[in-house]
Write an enzyme that holds these catalytic residues in place. Structure first.
Site, mmCIF file in Angstrom:
data_model
loop_
_atom_site.group_PDB
_atom_site.id
_atom_site.type_symbol
_atom_site.label_atom_id
_atom_site.label_comp_id
_atom_site.label_asym_id
_atom_site.label_seq_id
_atom_site.Cartn_x
_atom_site.Cartn_y
_atom_site.Cartn_z
ATOM 1 N N SER A 1 -21.272 38.885 -68.292
ATOM 2 C CA SER A 1 -21.108 40.292 -68.048
ATOM 3 C C SER A 1 -19.399 40.563 -68.224
ATOM 4 C CB SER A 1 -21.347 40.501 -66.503
ATOM 5 O OG SER A 1 -21.399 41.903 -66.400
ATOM 6 N N ASP B 1 -11.956 38.360 -80.296
ATOM 7 C CA ASP B 1 -12.085 39.044 -81.551
ATOM 8 C C ASP B 1 -10.681 39.577 -82.035
ATOM 9 O OD1 ASP B 1 -14.824 39.011 -81.691
ATOM 10 O OD2 ASP B 1 -15.161 40.920 -81.416
ATOM 11 N N LYS C 1 -25.116 38.276 -70.764
ATOM 12 C CA LYS C 1 -25.757 39.585 -69.943
ATOM 13 C C LYS C 1 -24.654 40.742 -70.211
ATOM 14 C CE LYS C 1 -26.719 42.276 -66.555
ATOM 15 N NZ LYS C 1 -25.862 43.837 -66.089
#
Length: 424
Positions: free
Chosen positions: A298, A309, A323
């Site tokens: 999460s 990224d 998740k």
């Protein structure tokens, strides 16, 4: 006369186009009516089944109970995180999200329709009893968890402080399932722990993304900086997540303002971007290594995906849990509620996380530990120690570079990064 003959071909073309458009419209209408007919036919089957149960079942039935059961089953068919809550369950859910409750300190989910531990929280009964990410809970107090919902499981695991609960665990690489008896406690977590792991490397462990973890993290960064930290190892292992707002705030400490941290996409493909906040004291230059494992979920995955990224951190460890979906609780007319998955999260570069997880840049599996044989006398003394330990929740992060091969790999990588930076 010649004009009429010239007009005829145009009229023919026009009528042909009109006929095609009408045919397409009729075809689409028929499809719509067919789809509606299929839906109503399914509802007819449900009504027939309800009628048969009401009139033929061996005992009188409670209509509301049957309808609630049907909605519950419908939600279960969607995904493990969508659920129906009757009025009492919904009320308990809303009370528990705002106050303290007795529990074990584990976050659970469904993997392959089996109740599975996402992560045990540090300094809790489950953590001290050796529960691990990936453990499958096949029984609670002797009753099978087959077909149980997450909400039902949570209700069974939670309870009055000081009461006992026994879970039966199946663990990978362990031959037989085994029982673990635990005493419920009020769960109060110190969300950030830190120390120096080397003369110039700060080690910070984020336990869960609770309220104001970003503020606690800022304090931790200042503390290790004052001790000479030139780089950070941030440990997200077994961090099951928490608040989206705090995931954004923590990411904002390490990213320039107005950078995409994560975005969501709903059923209509409507995109919502969540960007790094301004007004934060930024740390944009010191190198970062993130440690993750199968218990990182999460909000942990949001932070990991964002820093990975944007090239802001090197990720070390094992693939994360996967998740990354948004649930909204919708209140129904009779006081019940539907917790419904309405969107999914994506990393800044558009990578889907949900059901997939995030692959580390450097993969390092944890060292396998043999299960410890249960000793009733030892278990009793551990329970006595547990009550004392839960009241002393230290901010200091302990570590063992001999046993913890993932942390050792992260430290080696950070020294390599620091060495390369010094050569430039």
């Amino acid at each position: 006369m010649k004009f009429k003959f010239r007009f005829l071909p145009l009229l023919t073309v026009f009528l042909t186009i009109a006929l095609i458009i009408t045919s397409v419209a009729l075809f689409r209408s028929q499809n719509v009516y067919a789809a509606k007919a299929d839906k109503y036919q399914n509802l007819d089957i449900f009504t027939q089944a309800l009628y048969l149960i009401e009139n033929n079942y061996v005992e009188p039935v409670d209509d509301q109970k049957i309808i609630y059961g049907a909605i519950k089953g419908m939600a279960q068919e969607l995904d493990p995180h969508s659920a129906f809550m009757d009025p009492k369950t919904l009320n308990n859910f809303e009370v528990e999200t705002q106050g303290e409750f007795g529990g074990l300190g584990i976050t659970i989910g469904m993997k392959d329709k089996i109740l599975t531990v996402i992560a045990p929280l540090e300094d809790t009964p489950a953590f001290k009893k050796g529960i691990k990410a990936g453990d499958q809970i096949i029984k609670i107090d002797g009753k099978s968890t087959m077909d149980i919902t997450i909400d039902d499981a949570v209700n069974k695991l939670r309870g009055k402080e000081g009461t006992d609960v026994t879970i039966t665990v199946f663990r990978k690489n362990v031959e037989k399932p085994f029982d673990v008896k635990m005493k419920r406690a009020i769960i109060k977590i110190k969300s950030v722990k830190y120390t120096m792991i080397d003369k110039n490397i700060g080690y910070i462990r984020l336990i869960q993304f609770s309220n104001d973890i970003s503020g606690q993290l800022k304090d931790a960064l200042r503390a290790v900086d004052s001790q000479g930290a030139k780089a950070y190892i941030i440990d997200l292992r077994n961090n099951p997540g928490g608040l989206l707002t705090e995931a954004i705030s923590v990411s904002s400490l390490f990213l320039p303002s107005n950078e995409i941290v994560v975005y969501t996409m709903d059923r209509a493909q409507k995109r919502t971007d969540y960007k790094s906040n301004g007004g934060f004291s930024k740390e944009l230059t010191k190198p970062i290594v993130l440690l993750v494992n199968e218990g990182s979920a999460s909000a942990s995955e949001i932070l990991t995906g964002a820093l990975q990224d944007h090239g802001r951190a090197t990720v070390v460890g094992a693939k994360t849990y996967g998740k990354a979906s948004v649930q909204n609780v919708i209140h129904l007319a009779d006081g019940s509620g539907l917790k419904l998955t309405t969107a999914k999260y994506f990393t800044p570069k558009g990578r889907s996380i949900h059901g997939i997880g995030i692959e580390p840049d450097i993969k390092v599996e944890a060292k396998h530990e043999e299960p410890v044989a249960h000793d009733d006398k030892k278990e009793k003394s551990e329970e006595e120690e547990l009550d004392k330990d839960l009241t002393t929740n230290s901010s200091k992060a302990d570590f063992d570079l001999v046993k913890d091969v993932q942390l050792k790999a992260a430290l080696d990588k950070m020294k390599e990064i620091a060495g390369n930076a010094a050569k430039k």
